[in-house]
Scaffold this active site. Structure first.
Site: not given
Ligand code: 3PG
Length: 209
Positions: A41, A45, A127
């Site tokens: 995924e 960002r 999710k």
């Molecule tokens: C996200 O969507 O960025 C995830 O929740 C990643 O979370 P994490 O960095 O705490 O694993």
């Protein structure tokens, strides 16, 4: 909206990755695949995230590619345009659920009210974010007891050592997290380390299944 369920026939792990360098993204996805994880995924960002996703799509067509941190319809359209297999949001927005007719889509919930709303409009997989902060596997067990038909993809604050507990919770499709691709490991280009992290996660999934 189509469901993500068919993408994850057995409980697995979704590496959640924030990366803006397309060449490194392909190396990273290859390392994960070499370790047995054929899914990634890419979160929207950072600058270059979509280009990274496109590079993975072109170089590794068999990878199950998700686009994450989708917070509006423009980003959803970008996920479809890039040829992603699924899109993920960090929250719940009914307009996005309606808009996601062309791509399997995973909205996020973290409360029973949000899950009740999601189920009432036909969502069958969510999710759960931020999973650790809202109760971790215990939250999933309690939600599953009340909403037995919903499937969960817990994400947010999950560490490798906690993976067995999350996989043991009811109705878990996939556990998402960034622990499979630590930023410093990616920056160092240590693809062997990424492959090893993927192998470890796959081994835990096999035991759980
Ligand atoms: C996200 O969507 O960025 C995830 O929740 C990643 O979370 P994490 O960095 O705490 O694993």
């Amino acid at each position: 909206m189509s469901s993500v369920r068919s993408l994850f026939p057995e409980p697995t792990v979704i590496p959640v990755v924030t990366i803006g360098d397309p060449a490194a993204a392909v190396e990273l996805a290859s390392a994960l695949a070499n370790g047995g994880l054929h899914c990634i995924e890419i979160t929207l960002r950072v600058a270059g995230a979509l280009e990274s996703a496109r590079a993975i799509r072109d170089a590794l067509p068999d990878i199950t590619l998700g686009i994450g941190t989708v917070t509006d319809a423009v980003q959803l359209a970008q996920a479809i345009d890039v040829g992603a297999d699924f899109a993920v949001s960090p929250g719940f927005d009914e307009t996005l659920i309606v808009a996601a007719s062309e791509i399997p889509y995973l909205p996020a919930i973290c409360t029973p009210s949000e899950l009740m709303h999601a189920v009432s409009i036909g969502v069958d997989a969510v999710k759960v974010f931020p999973a650790a902060a809202y109760g971790g596997p215990g939250l999933l067990r309690q939600l599953a007891a009340v909403f037995p038909k919903a499937a969960f993809c817990p994400t947010g604050g999950i560490r490798a050592a906690e993976l067995p507990d999350y996989l043991a919770a009811p109705n878990v499709l996939a556990v998402g997290g960034s622990w499979l691709a630590p930023a410093e490991t990616v920056a160092a280009g240590d693809w062997d380390a990424i492959e090893s992290l993927a192998q470890q996660a796959v081994a835990v999934c096999r035991q759980a299944n």
